[in-house]
Design an enzyme around this catalytic site. Structure first.
Site, PDB file in Angstrom:
ATOM      1  N   SER A 210      35.152  44.166  41.712  1.00 37.68           N
ATOM      2  CA  SER A 210      36.367  44.176  42.560  1.00 37.68           C
ATOM      3  C   SER A 210      36.239  44.488  43.818  1.00 37.68           C
ATOM      4  CB  SER A 210      37.643  44.569  41.779  1.00 37.68           C
ATOM      5  OG  SER A 210      38.820  44.541  42.596  1.00 37.68           O
ATOM      6  N   ASP A 297      41.525  35.166  36.681  1.00 36.89           N
ATOM      7  CA  ASP A 297      41.568  36.250  37.557  1.00 36.89           C
ATOM      8  C   ASP A 297      42.831  36.053  38.675  1.00 36.89           C
ATOM      9  OD1 ASP A 297      41.492  38.313  39.317  1.00 36.89           O
ATOM     10  OD2 ASP A 297      39.198  38.573  39.096  1.00 36.89           O
ATOM     11  N   HIS A 336      41.166  39.741  35.244  1.00 35.92           N
ATOM     12  CA  HIS A 336      40.422  40.678  36.497  1.00 35.92           C
ATOM     13  C   HIS A 336      39.515  41.580  35.967  1.00 35.92           C
ATOM     14  CE1 HIS A 336      39.399  41.827  40.392  1.00 35.92           C
ATOM     15  NE2 HIS A 336      40.040  43.217  39.939  1.00 35.92           N
TER      16      HIS A 336
END
Length: 371
Positions: A210, A297, A336
């Site tokens: 991320s 995601d 995610h």
């Protein structure tokens, strides 16, 4: 008998109409409409105020990018990684610069967990000389190095024979200081160099997730510019740059089509000197690169990871190095932060009992064969 006659339907309707037109009922209806109107005006006022507030106070936008104040799970003791099932992990602190201490975890390969019981930092440092490869993990925003999905990935990598070293950037967890892109990158560079001194010529890899993918590409770009690239770079749920990510983030949905959206929000991010320009960094990276992204995601949309891969595939610096993009279909529901659950991920990383690799990218990722 007349007095016992039941009221007709017409009489009932007349009574209901009379009641509905009574002053009390009319006032009640107007009162409800008035309250709804006030609530609507209040919501509209807040909606209009927020962009101006963010523009006038850019630090608010920086906090929303880093979310370092969101410490999940709460009440976690980062000094005790064993509370999370990491009983072969040692917690310690390093000082990348004067007055700044950062919290670090070192998890040894699962094959060494019995020997690791009750050992001190000197023993853990000495294990870097073992033939197992090493992974520097750079986490995303919010939470700490003790976040559950992060801990689960450490366990997977450890089970597959990796040393895993992770830390909280300055301003996160129990680390000192305030967050910034330059500070996060400096911390990552400091820790990488600290690890390299102990690892020597053995494989040293970098994994970012991320927001951590932005830190990872910043770090690896610097290393490659110096002529000392890592053995590989893994980007899990990456984005191209912070402006495109902010524009695609679900939090921006209510303002995305507001006139002046970029001026109010995106330019404010840039004003904080926050860029995380992975799309630019890949033009300077010269090591094997693996990109992992789940199609469902919603935090970092799949199309941004795919776009970054397309940009990387045109990079001259990556020419001659293995480059791969692995999508995870919606049916798997990895979203995610649950790619660590994938049996396919284990297959990508683990290649038999004596050989470890990241998606079979190249022999550079393999440690010395165990006897």
């Amino acid at each position: 008998f007349e007095s016992m006659r039941r009221p007709s339907l017409f009489e009932d309707q007349c009574k209901m109409l009379t009641l509905s037109l009574s002053p009390a009922c009319v006032c009640s209806r107007y009162g409800l409409m008035g309250r709804l109107k006030r609530i609507l005006l209040w919501v509209l006022g807040v909606y209009i105020t927020i962009p101006f507030l963010v523009k006038l106070c850019p630090s608010i936008q920086a906090k929303l990018v880093f979310l370092n104040f969101v410490r999940l799970p709460y009440f976690i003791d980062l000094k005790r990684p064993q509370d999370h099932g990491l009983n072969h992990t040692y917690n310690f602190y390093l000082q990348p610069e004067t007055g700044v201490n950062i919290g670090v975890w070192h998890t040894v390969p699962d094959q060494m967990w019995k020997e690791a019981q009750g050992k001190d930092r000197e023993w853990y440092d000495s294990t870097f000389k073992s033939p197992y490869p090493v992974m520097l993990y750079l986490h995303g925003n919010a939470g700490t190095r003790g976040g559950d999905h992060r801990v689960q990935l450490y366990k997977v990598l450890s089970l597959l024979g990796y040393h895993v070293v992770t830390f909280d950037y300055r301003g996160w967890g129990d680390s000192d200081g305030s967050p910034s892109e330059s500070g996060m990158t400096s911390d990552a560079l400091f820790l990488y160099q600290w690890m390299k001194e102990r690892v020597g010529s053995k494989p040293l890899n970098v994994w970012g997730h991320s927001l951590g993918t932005g830190v990872a590409t910043n770090l690896v770009r610097r290393l490659c510019d110096r002529g000392t690239p890592p053995n590989s770079l893994v980007l899990e749920s990456p984005f191209t740059n912070i402006r495109e990510e902010a524009k695609s983030h679900p939090f921006s949905m209510v303002y995305r089509y507001l006139p002046g959206f970029e001026w109010f929000f995106l330019d404010t991010i840039s004003a904080n000197d926050i860029r995380f320009a992975s799309d630019e960094n890949v033009d300077h990276i010269s090591c094997p690169l693996l990109i992992l992204h789940a199609e469902d995601d919603s935090v970092v949309p799949f199309h941004l990871g795919k776009k970054l891969y397309n940009i990387a595939s045109q990079s001259k610096s990556l020419s001659g190095h293995k480059l791969q993009f692995i999508p995870f279909p919606v049916s798997l529901a990895y979203k995610h932060k649950f790619i660590y659950r994938s049996p396919e991920l284990c297959a990508h990383i683990h290649c038999g009992k004596k050989c470890f690799t990241v998606d079979n990218l190249c022999n550079d990722l393999r440690p010395t064969e165990q006897k």
